[in-house]
Every structure is written in C-alpha cells, then in structure tokens.
Design an enzyme around this catalytic site. Structure first.
Site, PDB file in Angstrom:
ATOM      1  N   ASP A   4     -33.127  20.860  36.224  1.00 45.61           N
ATOM      2  CA  ASP A   4     -31.903  21.538  35.794  1.00 45.61           C
ATOM      3  C   ASP A   4     -31.134  21.968  37.036  1.00 45.61           C
ATOM      4  O   ASP A   4     -31.731  22.289  38.067  1.00 45.61           O
ATOM      5  CB  ASP A   4     -32.238  22.759  34.936  1.00 45.61           C
TER       6      ASP A   4
ATOM      7  N   ASP B  46     -28.971  17.768  28.731  1.00 41.47           N
ATOM      8  CA  ASP B  46     -28.886  18.921  27.829  1.00 41.47           C
ATOM      9  C   ASP B  46     -27.497  19.014  27.193  1.00 41.47           C
ATOM     10  O   ASP B  46     -27.371  19.309  25.999  1.00 41.47           O
ATOM     11  CB  ASP B  46     -29.194  20.219  28.571  1.00 41.47           C
TER      12      ASP B  46
END
Length: 165
Positions: A124, A142
């Site tokens: 991330d 995401d």
C-alpha cells in the site's frame, strides 16, 4: 431460449488486465522509489506517498492472524473473480453498467492476489489524511475493488428500481 448472450462481455476482462498492469507497475515503482514507513507529501496536509504493507484485508482486517489469512484472502479473491468472470460471460457486451464494475473488481482483486503470492503481503502506498486523522493506506487495486463494488451496488439499485416501476 438461449441464456448466453452473443457477444458476451468477456472482452471487459481487458480492463481487468489494465487494472492489474497499472497496479503492479505502481507497486514496482513504490518498491524501487519510496522508503518504508516514511511520509512523502504530495499535497501537504492531505495526501502522502507512504510505503507500507498489509498482511490482512481492508483496514488491516486479520493482519495479525498468523499467516493463514494469506491463503484465505487468495482463495476468496480467486473465487469471487471466477464468479464475476462467469457473470461477465452471461452479460451482454454493451451492458457497461454491469460489465465495468465486474471488470474493476476482478482486476483489483487479482492485483492484490499477485502481491500476496509474491511478497506475502499487499503493498500500500496512497495515504490520505486531514490534520491528525489518517485514512489507512491503499493502492490502485484497492481503488478498483471499491469503485467496482460501488458500481455493482449503485447500478444494481437503479436497475432494481427500473424493474419494479
């Protein structure tokens, strides 16, 4: 009566491939360019690049579960992607309200599966915040999953209203 539309919406899997490509390219850039756990401001006070890792799912759900969650989330993502792919095969090619969200979810889910299988976690790097309130870091995969899920919900809701009216 034929239940398989011709031509079907499987061509939309090309969008899934684009999502996977952009996601993996961005994560390769992150691994090569960003230091771990260090905020790099993009828009001061709102948006940072922030390289971090997630062994769980959304909001680090089950991140500390001991390792079994890697396989659980991999199997879950592959099964959901397979189901959505099956639904694409039964969707008319021009029905973008159904095909687009399915393709986004498939691409995002498989993008994160690749991370789990190669690295053992998801990379991330997008961090939004307001003052001292930080949203959990996320990535392009995401974004695709969330955007697709919202599309499935919204277009399903509007489709349902149209049919009942």
């Amino acid at each position: 009566m034929n239940k398989h539309p011709k031509p079907n919406a499987l061509i939309w899997l090309l969008l899934s491939a684009v999502v996977i490509g952009l996601d993996q390219w961005s994560k390769a850039w992150v691994l090569a360019s960003l230091p771990e756990y260090t905020a790099i401001p993009v828009i001061e006070g709102f948006w940072n690049w922030y390289r971090t890792y997630n062994t769980g799912a959304a909001f680090s759900f089950l991140a500390d579960a001991g390792g079994w969650q890697l396989w659980f989330f991999t199997v879950l993502a592959v099964c959901i992607s397979g189901l959505l792919g099956f639904w694409l095969s039964r969707t008319r090619r021009g029905d973008w309200r159904q095909a687009l969200p399915y393709a986004l979810v498939i691409g995002g889910a498989l993008g994160n599966v690749i991370d789990r299988q190669i690295h053992g976690h998801v990379i991330d790097f997008i961090q939004w915040h307001w003052r001292d309130h930080f949203w959990p870091a996320f990535n392009i995969a995401d974004c695709a999953v969330v955007g697709g899920a919202i599309g499935i919900a919204l277009f399903g809701l509007f489709e349902g209203k149209k049919k009942t009216a």
